[in-house]
Design an enzyme around this catalytic site. Structure first.
Site, mmCIF file in Angstrom:
data_model
loop_
_atom_site.group_PDB
_atom_site.id
_atom_site.type_symbol
_atom_site.label_atom_id
_atom_site.label_comp_id
_atom_site.label_asym_id
_atom_site.label_seq_id
_atom_site.Cartn_x
_atom_site.Cartn_y
_atom_site.Cartn_z
ATOM 1 C CG ASP A 44 57.882 63.760 37.242
ATOM 2 O OD1 ASP A 44 58.010 63.887 38.620
ATOM 3 O OD2 ASP A 44 57.657 64.735 36.711
ATOM 4 C CG PHE A 100 61.758 69.900 32.797
ATOM 5 C CD1 PHE A 100 63.108 69.869 33.356
ATOM 6 C CD2 PHE A 100 61.100 70.982 33.420
ATOM 7 C CE1 PHE A 100 63.500 70.766 34.199
ATOM 8 C CE2 PHE A 100 61.532 72.017 34.196
ATOM 9 C CZ PHE A 100 62.734 71.689 34.789
#
Length: 519
Positions: A44, A100
Site C-alpha cells: 500500500d 502499518f
C-alpha cells in the site's frame, strides 16, 4: 542520506524480469514509469504528501525480503510524479509493533508541538501493529520528510482492537475553527470511524459510517476529501474511498467509492447504500458480481488497491496513487529482486453526466511524445507493433446499435496477453486477461464495466507500461487496471484491432527514442 532511483533504466538488465520464466515462457518486466522499489516487498501507498515542491510517496515495505514479512515505511520522492528517487527507509518496525498504513500532514502551525514555529513539522500518523492490538501512533520530521522521530507518547489512539487501522488525516476548516480529522477503519466490522483533534495527539470519536454497500471483505485504507463538480466552487461533494479485500468488483481486492457530504463530524452519502449486518455466526452476506456492479468503484480492473490521495493539494489538483496488484496473487508473483508496483498517478475530479455525478481520473503521463496514427476509420482489421511504454488512443464511431470492436495484445511469442472487447449492444467494455501457466490460477481475469457512448463515439485510452495496462474510458469516468505478462526473451508486442461493423481510429504516442517502433 543515500538515495537511488528505482526506475527501469537504472536497474541492471538482469534484475528487470523474473529470474525464472513461467511455464509458457512468460515474464513480468520492471515498469519504466510506475514506481517499484529497487529491492524487496512493497504494497500500500502511505503518507502521500506534497511538501516544498516534492511529492513524497511512503509505502508498506519489507526492507529485508521479497515477502510481506515485517513491514515499515519505504520512501520515494518526485517532482513530476513520473521519475521517482528512492530514499532510505523512513519508519521501521520495533518492539512495539510493525508500521502499518497511515498518512502524513504538514502541521504548519505546530499544533502538535512536535516541531517549532520556525520549523513546523511533517507529522506521520500510522498504525502501530502489535501482535494482539492495532492502535494509532505518531512520528515527526523537521527536515522535509527524510528522517523521522517516533513520538515517545505512542500510541495516541487505541480501542483495544486487533483491527483498528489505516488512519487518513486532513485539516478541516469548519465554522467553529480549524481542526484535524482522522478517518480510520474497524476492518472486520466494515466501519469507517471519524475522529477529531486540535493537536494530533488527543482524539475524540465523533461518528461512524457503515457497514453498508460492499462488505465481502475487510475494509481498509479509507480516504475522505472534497472535489468540485465540473470546477464549480459552489458545488463541492465529498468523496469517501474504502478499499476492501476480498469482495472487489473484479474479484479479490477493490476500492469502493461513495459520494456525499461532510460537516466536520459526520459523512452522509448522497445515495444511501443498503445497511449490512453480520450473520449469527459472524460471517457477512455473500454479494454477487451483479450486485457489486451496482456500486461505485475506483477501478473495474483487478490491479488497483488501497488508493489514497496526496495531502497538501487543493480541490483542483487532488491526485491519487494506488498499489498495482491484488491480494489474490500478490504474494505469489515471482518477480525478483522486487515485488510490487504502484499505479500511475491520477488527477481526480467530478463531472455531471446525464444527471449523475461521475468520478473522473486522468492519468499523469509524459508530455512531448510523438503521435503516430496507426489506423483510420475505415481500415480493415489490422496489426501494429508497440513499444514497452506507450499511450494508445482508440476512438470508436458506432455505425449501428450492436456489433463488437475487439482489441487484442499478443507478446513477441504470439501468445495472447490481453483482450478488450467493446459491445455496442449493451455499452460494455470487457477485459480478458488469460491465465498464464506457471503463475497463480487466479491471475486469469474476466471483468467488465459499462462505458456509455458520447453520441455515437466511444473514446478509450490505453496506457501501456512494460507489464501493465491502465484503461481510461468515457473521458476519464471509467478505469480498468491490469498487470500483464509478456515474452521472457523479447519485449515487443502487437496490437490487433478488429473494428467489426464500426469505424475505429487508433493513435499511439511514444517517446521518439523508443527502441521498438510504433507501426
Amino acid at each position: 542520506m543515500s538515495t537511488e532511483t528505482a526506475t527501469q533504466s537504472d536497474v541492471p538488465a538482469t534484475e528487470r524480469t523474473w529470474t525464472e520464466p513461467a511455464a509458457d515462457g512468460a515474464t513480468i518486466r520492471r515498469p519504466r514509469q510506475h514506481f517499484t522499489p529497487a529491492r524487496n516487498w512493497m504494497n500500500d501507498p502511505n503518507g502521500l504528501v506534497v511538501h516544498d515542491g516534492r511529492y513524497h510517496l511512503y509505502f508498506q515495505h519489507n526492507p529485508d525480503g521479497i515477502d510481506h514479512g515485517t513491514v515499515g515505511w519505504g520512501h520515494a520522492s518526485s517532482t513530476d510524479l513520473l521519475t521517482w528517487t528512492e530514499h532510505e527507509v523512513a519508519l521501521e518496525a520495533d518492539a512495539d509493533g510493525q508500521v502499518f498504513s497511515g498518512s502524513v500532514v504538514f502541521d504548519a502551525e505546530n499544533t502538535s508541538g512536535l516541531g517549532s514555529a520556525e520549523q513546523p513539522p511533517l507529522v506521520a500518523i500510522w498504525t502501530q501493529a502489535a501482535e494482539t492490538e492495532q492502535s494509532q501512533a505518531l512520528a515527526s520530521s523537521t527536515d522535509g520528510g527524510y528522517r523521522w522521530l517516533k513520538y515517545p507518547g505512542n500510541p495516541v489512539l487505541r480501542r483495544g482492537s486487533a483491527d483498528f487501522r489505516d488512519p487518513k488525516v486532513f485539516r478541516y476548516e469548519g465554522t467553529d475553527g480549524p481542526c484535524w480529522i482522522m478517518v480510520a477503519v474497524e476492518a472486520q466490522d466494515r466501519q469507517v470511524l471519524v475522529h477529531r483533534s486540535t493537536d494530533l495527539r488527543t482524539w475524540t470519536l465523533v461518528s461512524t459510517y457503515g457497514p453498508a454497500g460492499p462488505v465481502g471483505g475487510v475494509w481498509e485504507c479509507p480516504d475522505l476529501f472534497p472535489l468540485t463538480v465540473d470546477g464549480d466552487p459552489d458545488r463541492v461533494v465529498w468523496v469517501l474511498l474504502v478499499s476492501l479485500n476480498p469482495g472487489g468488483v473484479a474479484g479479490g481486492s477493490g476500492t469502493h467509492v461513495v459520494l456525499g457530504q461532510f460537516d466536520g463530524e459526520r459523512f452522509v452519502p448522497d445515495e444511501p447504500l443498503p445497511a449490512e449486518t453480520r450473520s449469527p455466526d459472524g460471517s457477512w452476506r455473500q454479494q454477487s458480481t451483479e450486485e457489486l456492479a451496482t456500486y461505485r468503484w475506483l477501478d473495474h480492473g483487478p490491479d488497483s488497491y488501497a488508493g489514497v490521495t496526496f495531502s497538501g493539494t487543493g480541490l483542483r489538483d487532488r491526485t491519487l496513487v494506488a498499489w498495482m496488484d491484488n491480494w489474490d496473487y500478490a504474494k505469489d508473483l515471482p518477480t525478483t529482486p522486487w515485488r510490487g508496483a504502484m499505479t500511475a498517478a491520477r488527477a481526480l475530479g467530478l463531472t455531471e453526466r446525464d444527471g449523475r455525478l461521475e468520478l473522473v481520473q486522468r492519468i499523469v503521463g509524459p508530455t512531448g511524445a510523438v503521435d503516430t496514427v496507426l489506423r483510420h476509420d475505415d481500415d480493415a482489421a489490422s496489426t501494429h507493433e508497440l513499444p514497452g511504454l506507450v499511450r494508445v488512443e482508440v476512438v470508436i464511431t458506432l455505425r449501428g446499435p450492436d456489433g463488437v470492436v475487439r482489441l487484442e495484445l499478443d507478446d513477441a511469442d504470439g501468445r495472447r496477453r490481453l483482450g478488450l472487447r467493446y459491445d455496442a449492444a449493451d455499452a460494455s467494455l470487457r477485459l480478458d486477461r488469460p491465465a498464464v501457466p506457471g503463475l497463480p490460477a487466479s491471475f486469469g481475469r474476466h471483468v467488465a464495466s459499462t462505458v456509455r457512448p458520447e453520441g455515437d463515439r466511444v473514446a478509450l485510452t490505453l496506457w501501456f507500461d512494460e507489464s501493465s495496462v491502465e484503461v481510461s474510458s468515457g473521458a476519464g469516468t471509467g478505469s480498468m487496471t491490469a498487470l500483464l505478462a509478456g515474452s521472457a526473451t523479447d519485449a515487443r508486442r502487437r496490437l490487433l484491432v478488429d473494428p467489426g461493423p464500426h469505424a475505429v481510429t487508433v493513435t499511439a504516442s511514444a517517446d521518439a527514442d523508443e527502441t521498438t517502433p510504433v507501426g
